[in-house]
Design a protein around this motif. Structure first.
Motif, PDB file in Angstrom:
ATOM      1  N   MET A 131       0.843  -1.166   0.000  1.00 40.90           N
ATOM      2  CA  MET A 131       0.000   0.000   0.000  1.00 40.90           C
ATOM      3  C   MET A 131       0.897   1.240   0.000  1.00 40.90           C
ATOM      4  SD  MET A 131      -2.628   1.241   3.017  1.00 40.90           S
ATOM      5  CE  MET A 131      -3.518  -0.286   2.911  1.00 40.90           C
ATOM      6  N   PHE A 132       0.676   2.125  -0.936  1.00 39.88           N
ATOM      7  CA  PHE A 132       1.437   3.358  -1.005  1.00 39.88           C
ATOM      8  C   PHE A 132       0.683   4.473  -0.295  1.00 39.88           C
ATOM      9  CE2 PHE A 132       2.963   0.952  -4.624  1.00 39.88           C
ATOM     10  CZ  PHE A 132       4.333   1.130  -4.508  1.00 39.88           C
ATOM     11  N   ARG A 133       1.418   5.309   0.400  1.00 41.61           N
ATOM     12  CA  ARG A 133       0.854   6.467   1.085  1.00 41.61           C
ATOM     13  C   ARG A 133       1.650   7.700   0.684  1.00 41.61           C
ATOM     14  NH1 ARG A 133      -3.892   5.530   4.029  1.00 41.61           N
ATOM     15  NH2 ARG A 133      -3.907   3.301   4.401  1.00 41.61           N
ATOM     16  N   LYS A 134       0.987   8.814   0.612  1.00 46.57           N
ATOM     17  CA  LYS A 134       1.644  10.064   0.252  1.00 46.57           C
ATOM     18  C   LYS A 134       2.277  10.698   1.496  1.00 46.57           C
ATOM     19  CE  LYS A 134       0.912  14.514  -1.836  1.00 46.57           C
ATOM     20  NZ  LYS A 134      -0.003  15.462  -2.454  1.00 46.57           N
ATOM     21  N   LEU A 135       3.515  11.135   1.360  1.00 45.69           N
ATOM     22  CA  LEU A 135       4.173  11.878   2.430  1.00 45.69           C
ATOM     23  C   LEU A 135       3.626  13.298   2.376  1.00 45.69           C
ATOM     24  CD1 LEU A 135       6.393  11.796   4.620  1.00 45.69           C
ATOM     25  CD2 LEU A 135       8.006  12.542   2.865  1.00 45.69           C
ATOM     26  N   ARG A 136       3.115  13.779   3.500  1.00 44.19           N
ATOM     27  CA  ARG A 136       2.493  15.100   3.562  1.00 44.19           C
ATOM     28  C   ARG A 136       3.276  16.017   4.489  1.00 44.19           C
ATOM     29  NH1 ARG A 136      -3.011  14.533   5.860  1.00 44.19           N
ATOM     30  NH2 ARG A 136      -2.010  12.976   7.135  1.00 44.19           N
ATOM     31  N   ASP A 137       3.146  17.290   4.253  1.00 49.11           N
ATOM     32  CA  ASP A 137       3.782  18.308   5.086  1.00 49.11           C
ATOM     33  C   ASP A 137       2.723  18.879   6.018  1.00 49.11           C
ATOM     34  OD1 ASP A 137       4.687  20.790   6.142  1.00 49.11           O
ATOM     35  OD2 ASP A 137       6.076  21.011   4.496  1.00 49.11           O
ATOM     36  N   HIS A 138       2.950  18.757   7.310  1.00 49.36           N
ATOM     37  CA  HIS A 138       2.026  19.294   8.308  1.00 49.36           C
ATOM     38  C   HIS A 138       2.786  20.326   9.129  1.00 49.36           C
ATOM     39  CE1 HIS A 138      -1.347  19.419  11.049  1.00 49.36           C
ATOM     40  NE2 HIS A 138      -0.518  19.239  12.062  1.00 49.36           N
ATOM     41  N   ASP A 139       2.725  21.569   8.693  1.00 52.39           N
ATOM     42  CA  ASP A 139       3.434  22.670   9.364  1.00 52.39           C
ATOM     43  C   ASP A 139       4.925  22.368   9.521  1.00 52.39           C
ATOM     44  OD1 ASP A 139       1.062  24.153   9.614  1.00 52.39           O
ATOM     45  OD2 ASP A 139       0.591  23.199  11.522  1.00 52.39           O
TER      46      ASP A 139
ATOM     47  N   LEU B 184       4.478  13.785   7.480  1.00 48.81           N
ATOM     48  CA  LEU B 184       3.524  12.821   8.037  1.00 48.81           C
ATOM     49  C   LEU B 184       3.129  11.790   6.992  1.00 48.81           C
ATOM     50  CD1 LEU B 184       0.951  15.137   9.870  1.00 48.81           C
ATOM     51  CD2 LEU B 184       2.812  13.829  10.876  1.00 48.81           C
ATOM     52  N   VAL B 185       2.869  10.577   7.459  1.00 51.03           N
ATOM     53  CA  VAL B 185       2.315   9.509   6.635  1.00 51.03           C
ATOM     54  C   VAL B 185       1.117   8.945   7.397  1.00 51.03           C
ATOM     55  CG1 VAL B 185       2.710   7.238   5.627  1.00 51.03           C
ATOM     56  CG2 VAL B 185       4.559   8.922   5.647  1.00 51.03           C
ATOM     57  N   ALA B 186      -0.027   8.824   6.731  1.00 50.02           N
ATOM     58  CA  ALA B 186      -1.228   8.288   7.378  1.00 50.02           C
ATOM     59  C   ALA B 186      -1.181   6.768   7.414  1.00 50.02           C
ATOM     60  CB  ALA B 186      -2.471   8.752   6.620  1.00 50.02           C
ATOM     61  N   LEU B 187      -1.682   6.188   8.500  1.00 47.45           N
ATOM     62  CA  LEU B 187      -1.806   4.742   8.636  1.00 47.45           C
ATOM     63  C   LEU B 187      -3.261   4.353   8.408  1.00 47.45           C
ATOM     64  CD1 LEU B 187       0.385   4.240  11.815  1.00 47.45           C
ATOM     65  CD2 LEU B 187       1.054   3.932   9.426  1.00 47.45           C
ATOM     66  N   ASP B 188      -3.511   3.133   7.967  1.00 49.04           N
ATOM     67  CA  ASP B 188      -4.853   2.670   7.679  1.00 49.04           C
ATOM     68  C   ASP B 188      -5.664   2.509   8.968  1.00 49.04           C
ATOM     69  OD1 ASP B 188      -6.816   0.155   7.244  1.00 49.04           O
ATOM     70  OD2 ASP B 188      -6.582   1.323   5.391  1.00 49.04           O
ATOM     71  N   LYS B 189      -6.765   3.226   9.035  1.00 50.05           N
ATOM     72  CA  LYS B 189      -7.599   3.238  10.238  1.00 50.05           C
ATOM     73  C   LYS B 189      -8.164   1.857  10.561  1.00 50.05           C
ATOM     74  CE  LYS B 189     -10.958   6.402  12.159  1.00 50.05           C
ATOM     75  NZ  LYS B 189     -11.849   7.524  11.855  1.00 50.05           N
ATOM     76  N   ASP B 190      -8.616   1.123   9.541  1.00 53.96           N
ATOM     77  CA  ASP B 190      -9.187  -0.207   9.773  1.00 53.96           C
ATOM     78  C   ASP B 190      -8.155  -1.156  10.372  1.00 53.96           C
ATOM     79  OD1 ASP B 190     -11.677   0.554   8.808  1.00 53.96           O
ATOM     80  OD2 ASP B 190     -11.248  -0.122   6.770  1.00 53.96           O
ATOM     81  N   GLU B 191      -6.928  -1.094   9.874  1.00 56.18           N
ATOM     82  CA  GLU B 191      -5.881  -1.966  10.410  1.00 56.18           C
ATOM     83  C   GLU B 191      -5.513  -1.583  11.839  1.00 56.18           C
ATOM     84  OE1 GLU B 191      -2.799  -1.823   7.461  1.00 56.18           O
ATOM     85  OE2 GLU B 191      -3.889  -3.205   6.145  1.00 56.18           O
ATOM     86  N   LEU B 192      -5.518  -0.288  12.141  1.00 55.00           N
ATOM     87  CA  LEU B 192      -5.252   0.158  13.514  1.00 55.00           C
ATOM     88  C   LEU B 192      -6.351  -0.313  14.459  1.00 55.00           C
ATOM     89  CD1 LEU B 192      -3.926   3.770  12.845  1.00 55.00           C
ATOM     90  CD2 LEU B 192      -2.594   1.768  13.543  1.00 55.00           C
ATOM     91  N   GLU B 193      -7.584  -0.315  13.983  1.00 55.86           N
ATOM     92  CA  GLU B 193      -8.692  -0.831  14.788  1.00 55.86           C
ATOM     93  C   GLU B 193      -8.524  -2.330  15.018  1.00 55.86           C
ATOM     94  OE1 GLU B 193     -12.439   0.209  12.989  1.00 55.86           O
ATOM     95  OE2 GLU B 193     -12.148   2.345  13.382  1.00 55.86           O
ATOM     96  N   MET B 194      -8.161  -3.093  13.973  1.00 59.08           N
ATOM     97  CA  MET B 194      -7.961  -4.541  14.106  1.00 59.08           C
ATOM     98  C   MET B 194      -6.913  -4.858  15.152  1.00 59.08           C
ATOM     99  SD  MET B 194      -8.091  -6.349  10.317  1.00 59.08           S
ATOM    100  CE  MET B 194      -6.439  -5.857   9.965  1.00 59.08           C
ATOM    101  N   ASP B 195      -5.875  -4.032  15.237  1.00 59.66           N
ATOM    102  CA  ASP B 195      -4.783  -4.263  16.175  1.00 59.66           C
ATOM    103  C   ASP B 195      -5.051  -3.677  17.556  1.00 59.66           C
ATOM    104  OD1 ASP B 195      -3.365  -5.573  14.207  1.00 59.66           O
ATOM    105  OD2 ASP B 195      -2.214  -3.807  13.633  1.00 59.66           O
TER     106      ASP B 195
ATOM    107  N   ILE C 195      10.055   1.320  10.825  1.00 58.71           N
ATOM    108  CA  ILE C 195       9.058   0.429  11.397  1.00 58.71           C
ATOM    109  C   ILE C 195       8.263   1.218  12.436  1.00 58.71           C
ATOM    110  CG2 ILE C 195      10.576  -0.528  13.168  1.00 58.71           C
ATOM    111  CD1 ILE C 195       9.092  -3.236  12.480  1.00 58.71           C
ATOM    112  N   VAL C 196       6.954   0.983  12.438  1.00 58.72           N
ATOM    113  CA  VAL C 196       6.035   1.682  13.336  1.00 58.72           C
ATOM    114  C   VAL C 196       5.443   0.637  14.265  1.00 58.72           C
ATOM    115  CG1 VAL C 196       3.928   3.054  13.461  1.00 58.72           C
ATOM    116  CG2 VAL C 196       5.495   3.357  11.533  1.00 58.72           C
ATOM    117  N   ARG C 197       5.583   0.844  15.592  1.00 59.25           N
ATOM    118  CA  ARG C 197       5.072  -0.126  16.567  1.00 59.25           C
ATOM    119  C   ARG C 197       4.214   0.560  17.621  1.00 59.25           C
ATOM    120  NH1 ARG C 197      10.328  -3.215  18.513  1.00 59.25           N
ATOM    121  NH2 ARG C 197      11.341  -1.257  18.010  1.00 59.25           N
ATOM    122  N   ASP C 198       3.212  -0.166  18.043  1.00 61.10           N
ATOM    123  CA  ASP C 198       2.319   0.294  19.109  1.00 61.10           C
ATOM    124  C   ASP C 198       3.057   0.260  20.447  1.00 61.10           C
ATOM    125  OD1 ASP C 198       0.028   1.018  20.502  1.00 61.10           O
ATOM    126  OD2 ASP C 198      -0.755  -1.021  20.560  1.00 61.10           O
TER     127      ASP C 198
END
Length: 67
Positions: free
Chosen positions: A1-9, A13-24, A50-53
């Motif tokens: 899955m590709f995500r766009k790198l965004r500039d936040h001030d 930032l890179v967004a993570l998939d909300k459904d997958e975060l809910e599953m975990d 790597i991104v970990r909870d």
């Protein structure tokens, strides 16, 4: 899955998939992010992250596959 790198001030930032975060169990069933929620981001190599909870027990160990 590709995500766009965004500039936040000026912060990238890179967004993570909300459904997958809910599953975990990172966010609740309503899609709400707990106010004190922390996520650990670690650079493993050039262009590899790597991104970990983070839980009360700490940060999970990396599987050999990732090392």
């Amino acid at each position: 899955m590709f995500r766009k790198l965004r500039d936040h001030d000026g912060t990238p930032l890179v967004a993570l998939d909300k459904d997958e975060l809910e599953m975990d169990g990172v966010i609740d069933e309503d899609g709400e992010i707990p106010a004190d929620k922390q996520i650990h981001v670690q650079r493993l190599d050039e262009g590899t992250y790597i991104v970990r909870d983070v839980t009360d027990e700490g940060i999970s160990e990396l599987n050999e596959v990732f090392l």
